[in-house]
Write a protein that holds these residues in place. Structure first.
Motif, PDB file in Angstrom:
ATOM      1  N   ALA A   1       0.819  -1.218   0.000  1.00  0.00           N
ATOM      2  CA  ALA A   1       0.000   0.000   0.000  1.00  0.00           C
ATOM      3  C   ALA A   1       0.850   1.264   0.000  1.00  0.00           C
ATOM      4  O   ALA A   1       0.462   2.283  -0.576  1.00  0.00           O
ATOM      5  CB  ALA A   1      -0.936   0.005   1.209  1.00  0.00           C
ATOM      6  N   LEU A   2       2.018   1.221   0.644  1.00  0.00           N
ATOM      7  CA  LEU A   2       2.871   2.407   0.734  1.00  0.00           C
ATOM      8  C   LEU A   2       3.965   2.435  -0.325  1.00  0.00           C
ATOM      9  O   LEU A   2       4.713   3.403  -0.410  1.00  0.00           O
ATOM     10  CB  LEU A   2       3.515   2.487   2.124  1.00  0.00           C
ATOM     11  CG  LEU A   2       2.570   2.508   3.320  1.00  0.00           C
ATOM     12  CD1 LEU A   2       3.348   2.753   4.607  1.00  0.00           C
ATOM     13  CD2 LEU A   2       1.492   3.570   3.150  1.00  0.00           C
ATOM     14  N   SER A   3       4.057   1.389  -1.124  1.00  0.00           N
ATOM     15  CA  SER A   3       5.193   1.263  -2.039  1.00  0.00           C
ATOM     16  C   SER A   3       4.954   1.903  -3.396  1.00  0.00           C
ATOM     17  O   SER A   3       5.881   1.985  -4.209  1.00  0.00           O
ATOM     18  CB  SER A   3       5.535  -0.220  -2.240  1.00  0.00           C
ATOM     19  OG  SER A   3       4.487  -0.890  -2.911  1.00  0.00           O
ATOM     20  N   PHE A   4       3.739   2.374  -3.668  1.00  0.00           N
ATOM     21  CA  PHE A   4       3.439   2.925  -4.991  1.00  0.00           C
ATOM     22  C   PHE A   4       3.557   4.443  -5.053  1.00  0.00           C
ATOM     23  O   PHE A   4       3.513   5.030  -6.104  1.00  0.00           O
ATOM     24  CB  PHE A   4       2.032   2.506  -5.437  1.00  0.00           C
ATOM     25  CG  PHE A   4       1.901   1.034  -5.683  1.00  0.00           C
ATOM     26  CD1 PHE A   4       2.384   0.479  -6.856  1.00  0.00           C
ATOM     27  CD2 PHE A   4       1.324   0.200  -4.745  1.00  0.00           C
ATOM     28  CE1 PHE A   4       2.275  -0.885  -7.092  1.00  0.00           C
ATOM     29  CE2 PHE A   4       1.216  -1.166  -4.970  1.00  0.00           C
ATOM     30  CZ  PHE A   4       1.695  -1.713  -6.144  1.00  0.00           C
ATOM     31  N   GLY A   5       3.685   5.114  -3.928  1.00  0.00           N
ATOM     32  CA  GLY A   5       3.801   6.561  -3.938  1.00  0.00           C
ATOM     33  C   GLY A   5       4.525   7.099  -2.730  1.00  0.00           C
ATOM     34  O   GLY A   5       5.520   7.815  -2.842  1.00  0.00           O
ATOM     35  N   PHE A   6       4.033   6.745  -1.560  1.00  0.00           N
ATOM     36  CA  PHE A   6       4.571   7.310  -0.323  1.00  0.00           C
ATOM     37  C   PHE A   6       6.057   7.016  -0.161  1.00  0.00           C
ATOM     38  O   PHE A   6       6.874   7.931   0.035  1.00  0.00           O
ATOM     39  CB  PHE A   6       3.784   6.755   0.871  1.00  0.00           C
ATOM     40  CG  PHE A   6       4.307   7.197   2.208  1.00  0.00           C
ATOM     41  CD1 PHE A   6       3.984   8.439   2.720  1.00  0.00           C
ATOM     42  CD2 PHE A   6       5.128   6.364   2.960  1.00  0.00           C
ATOM     43  CE1 PHE A   6       4.468   8.856   3.958  1.00  0.00           C
ATOM     44  CE2 PHE A   6       5.626   6.765   4.190  1.00  0.00           C
ATOM     45  CZ  PHE A   6       5.289   8.013   4.689  1.00  0.00           C
ATOM     46  N   MET A   7       6.455   5.745  -0.213  1.00  0.00           N
ATOM     47  CA  MET A   7       7.851   5.384   0.028  1.00  0.00           C
ATOM     48  C   MET A   7       8.779   5.851  -1.096  1.00  0.00           C
ATOM     49  O   MET A   7       9.845   6.414  -0.816  1.00  0.00           O
ATOM     50  CB  MET A   7       7.981   3.873   0.246  1.00  0.00           C
ATOM     51  CG  MET A   7       7.379   3.376   1.556  1.00  0.00           C
ATOM     52  SD  MET A   7       8.116   4.130   3.032  1.00  0.00           S
ATOM     53  CE  MET A   7       9.789   3.540   2.902  1.00  0.00           C
ATOM     54  N   PRO A   8       8.446   5.656  -2.385  1.00  0.00           N
ATOM     55  CA  PRO A   8       9.337   6.176  -3.428  1.00  0.00           C
ATOM     56  C   PRO A   8       9.553   7.677  -3.336  1.00  0.00           C
ATOM     57  O   PRO A   8      10.669   8.160  -3.552  1.00  0.00           O
ATOM     58  CB  PRO A   8       8.614   5.792  -4.731  1.00  0.00           C
ATOM     59  CG  PRO A   8       7.845   4.568  -4.367  1.00  0.00           C
ATOM     60  CD  PRO A   8       7.371   4.817  -2.956  1.00  0.00           C
ATOM     61  N   ARG A   9       8.496   8.431  -3.012  1.00  0.00           N
ATOM     62  CA  ARG A   9       8.655   9.883  -2.891  1.00  0.00           C
ATOM     63  C   ARG A   9       9.586  10.232  -1.738  1.00  0.00           C
ATOM     64  O   ARG A   9      10.486  11.075  -1.874  1.00  0.00           O
ATOM     65  CB  ARG A   9       7.290  10.541  -2.667  1.00  0.00           C
ATOM     66  CG  ARG A   9       7.373  12.063  -2.485  1.00  0.00           C
ATOM     67  CD  ARG A   9       6.018  12.650  -2.124  1.00  0.00           C
ATOM     68  NE  ARG A   9       5.512  12.100  -0.877  1.00  0.00           N
ATOM     69  CZ  ARG A   9       5.899  12.532   0.322  1.00  0.00           C
ATOM     70  NH1 ARG A   9       6.786  13.500   0.446  1.00  0.00           N
ATOM     71  NH2 ARG A   9       5.385  11.991   1.421  1.00  0.00           N
ATOM     72  N   LEU A  10       9.403   9.557  -0.595  1.00  0.00           N
ATOM     73  CA  LEU A  10      10.220   9.856   0.581  1.00  0.00           C
ATOM     74  C   LEU A  10      11.690   9.468   0.341  1.00  0.00           C
ATOM     75  O   LEU A  10      12.609  10.210   0.707  1.00  0.00           O
ATOM     76  CB  LEU A  10       9.668   9.110   1.799  1.00  0.00           C
ATOM     77  CG  LEU A  10      10.232   9.519   3.160  1.00  0.00           C
ATOM     78  CD1 LEU A  10       9.914  10.982   3.452  1.00  0.00           C
ATOM     79  CD2 LEU A  10       9.664   8.621   4.261  1.00  0.00           C
ATOM     80  N   ILE A  11      11.902   8.322  -0.271  1.00  0.00           N
ATOM     81  CA  ILE A  11      13.268   7.878  -0.565  1.00  0.00           C
ATOM     82  C   ILE A  11      13.929   8.828  -1.565  1.00  0.00           C
ATOM     83  O   ILE A  11      15.111   9.168  -1.438  1.00  0.00           O
ATOM     84  CB  ILE A  11      13.269   6.434  -1.089  1.00  0.00           C
ATOM     85  CG1 ILE A  11      12.873   5.469   0.042  1.00  0.00           C
ATOM     86  CG2 ILE A  11      14.632   6.059  -1.649  1.00  0.00           C
ATOM     87  CD1 ILE A  11      12.677   4.038  -0.408  1.00  0.00           C
ATOM     88  N   ALA A  12      13.164   9.280  -2.558  1.00  0.00           N
ATOM     89  CA  ALA A  12      13.715  10.207  -3.555  1.00  0.00           C
ATOM     90  C   ALA A  12      14.145  11.516  -2.896  1.00  0.00           C
ATOM     91  O   ALA A  12      15.206  12.068  -3.219  1.00  0.00           O
ATOM     92  CB  ALA A  12      12.685  10.476  -4.650  1.00  0.00           C
ATOM     93  N   GLN A  13      13.340  12.021  -1.975  1.00  0.00           N
ATOM     94  CA  GLN A  13      13.706  13.243  -1.260  1.00  0.00           C
ATOM     95  C   GLN A  13      14.965  13.022  -0.420  1.00  0.00           C
ATOM     96  O   GLN A  13      15.858  13.882  -0.373  1.00  0.00           O
ATOM     97  CB  GLN A  13      12.547  13.695  -0.364  1.00  0.00           C
ATOM     98  CG  GLN A  13      11.338  14.197  -1.136  1.00  0.00           C
ATOM     99  CD  GLN A  13      10.164  14.513  -0.222  1.00  0.00           C
ATOM    100  OE1 GLN A  13      10.185  14.241   0.979  1.00  0.00           O
ATOM    101  NE2 GLN A  13       9.127  15.098  -0.799  1.00  0.00           N
ATOM    102  N   PHE A  14      15.046  11.868   0.229  1.00  0.00           N
ATOM    103  CA  PHE A  14      16.200  11.551   1.071  1.00  0.00           C
ATOM    104  C   PHE A  14      17.469  11.423   0.232  1.00  0.00           C
ATOM    105  O   PHE A  14      18.565  11.777   0.668  1.00  0.00           O
ATOM    106  CB  PHE A  14      15.919  10.254   1.830  1.00  0.00           C
ATOM    107  CG  PHE A  14      16.981   9.878   2.826  1.00  0.00           C
ATOM    108  CD1 PHE A  14      17.076  10.526   4.049  1.00  0.00           C
ATOM    109  CD2 PHE A  14      17.879   8.852   2.553  1.00  0.00           C
ATOM    110  CE1 PHE A  14      18.046  10.166   4.982  1.00  0.00           C
ATOM    111  CE2 PHE A  14      18.844   8.484   3.474  1.00  0.00           C
ATOM    112  CZ  PHE A  14      18.927   9.163   4.692  1.00  0.00           C
ATOM    113  N   ALA A  15      17.314  10.902  -0.989  1.00  0.00           N
ATOM    114  CA  ALA A  15      18.475  10.645  -1.852  1.00  0.00           C
ATOM    115  C   ALA A  15      18.933  11.888  -2.612  1.00  0.00           C
ATOM    116  O   ALA A  15      20.012  11.869  -3.214  1.00  0.00           O
ATOM    117  CB  ALA A  15      18.138   9.545  -2.855  1.00  0.00           C
ATOM    118  N   GLU A  16      18.149  12.948  -2.566  1.00  0.00           N
ATOM    119  CA  GLU A  16      18.418  14.115  -3.407  1.00  0.00           C
ATOM    120  C   GLU A  16      19.828  14.669  -3.212  1.00  0.00           C
ATOM    121  O   GLU A  16      20.498  15.040  -4.174  1.00  0.00           O
ATOM    122  CB  GLU A  16      17.381  15.207  -3.110  1.00  0.00           C
ATOM    123  CG  GLU A  16      17.449  16.380  -4.056  1.00  0.00           C
ATOM    124  CD  GLU A  16      16.278  17.331  -3.861  1.00  0.00           C
ATOM    125  OE1 GLU A  16      16.399  18.493  -4.282  1.00  0.00           O
ATOM    126  OE2 GLU A  16      15.251  16.913  -3.285  1.00  0.00           O
TER     127      GLU A  16
END
Length: 297
Positions: A102-117
């Motif tokens: 449920a969290l892997s299609f938007g929430f987690m990718p967005r958060l990881i992308a911000q963290f990796a920026e």
């Protein structure tokens, strides 16, 4: 032969810059310090490394041979030093996260992308899976952080619990969108799209309808919230879903309404109790828990 690495660094820096001044800037030491290191290396090697021609240091043929051997070593240690710095600053390493679907299609990718920026050297291992498997992976050390549904299944795990209030998703053309709040009574006779009978959301929704004395009609069972939402978008019924999935669904094709009585989805963030986390993992865990707290408030 007592050659020290600092001597090789001084040689490498002079060879590339062509001057003692340039080498001193690269190494962060004084010019006499660089000259002294080169003199020491020449004494150990028993041959000249540089000849001064019109104020510039010209490498000897022997220096050219030595440079080819030293270059790999010096650059390799520079990479090691940069890796250590990156790890100290939580810039490098590998982030290892597993999440429920449920969290892997938007929430987690967005958060990881911000963290990796601001972490260009960080690599990422991310997988979505069923909750029980996620906990098994974290216990086995395959992932440092897992986000999954409760309950906690292993004593070897530490858990950070959080609960989300489920909402009703409807097709925009569904007449029930005129209601600001939906209840079992309002949904009586409406076809439902639901998770399987063993899922927490299925059991709690059924309990709400049973308590209200309202029969419910499940038209479609599925095993993923994402699939459930797809049927709602096709106009086949309504569904009670995880709000974080819906907040990050870009395709549209649905609207949401609160449901009463409230149905809560109990989740946990799990980490190993016995295995120390990396500095990178600890940094992401802090960001993750902060974001979850904001989503739950």
């Amino acid at each position: 032969m007592a050659i020290r690495f600092r001597q090789l660094q001084a040689f490498h820096a002079i060879y590339e810059s062509g001057t003692v001044t340039g080498a001193a800037l690269v190494l962060g030491i004084s010019q006499p310090g660089v000259s002294n290191l080169i003199s020491q290396l020449e004494r150990e090697a028993k041959f000249k490394l540089f000849a001064r021609v019109r104020g510039r240091l010209i490498p000897t043929p022997e220096a050219g041979v030595l440079y080819r051997e030293v270059d790999t070593v010096v650059r390799g240690l520079d990479h090691v030093g940069q890796a250590i710095t990156d790890l100290q600053n939580k810039q490098g390493g590998q982030l290892q996260v597993a999440s429920q679907h449920a969290l892997s299609f938007g929430f987690m990718p967005r958060l990881i992308a911000q963290f990796a920026e601001n972490r260009p050297d960080m690599s990422i291992s991310f997988q979505s899976q069923y909750s029980s498997k996620i906990q098994e992976w974290v216990v086995a050390g395959l992932f440092e952080i897992g986000v999954c549904e409760a309950p906690l299944l292993y004593d070897e795990l530490d858990a950070h619990p959080f609960s989300l209030e489920m909402v009703v998703a409807l097709h925009p053309e569904n007449p029930l969108t005129r209601h600001s709040v939906l209840t079992p009574e309002v949904l009586a006779g409406e076809p439902l799209i639901a998770m399987g009978p063993d899922h927490m959301s299925h059991r709690r929704t059924r309990e709400a309808f049973d308590t209200a004395g309202v029969p419910w009609t499940v038209r479609v069972h599925s095993h993923l919230f994402k699939n459930v939402l797809s049927f709602v978008q096709e106009g086949m019924g309504v569904a009670i879903l995880d709000p974080l999935l819906l907040q990050h669904e870009k395709a549209g094709g649905f609207v949401t309404r609160p449901f009463r009585p409230r149905i809560m989805m109990d989740n946990i963030v799990v980490t190993s109790r016995d295995r120390p986390m990396s500095a990178l993992g600890r940094a992401f865990l802090e960001v993750l828990l902060e974001e979850i707290e904001k989503s739950c408030s």
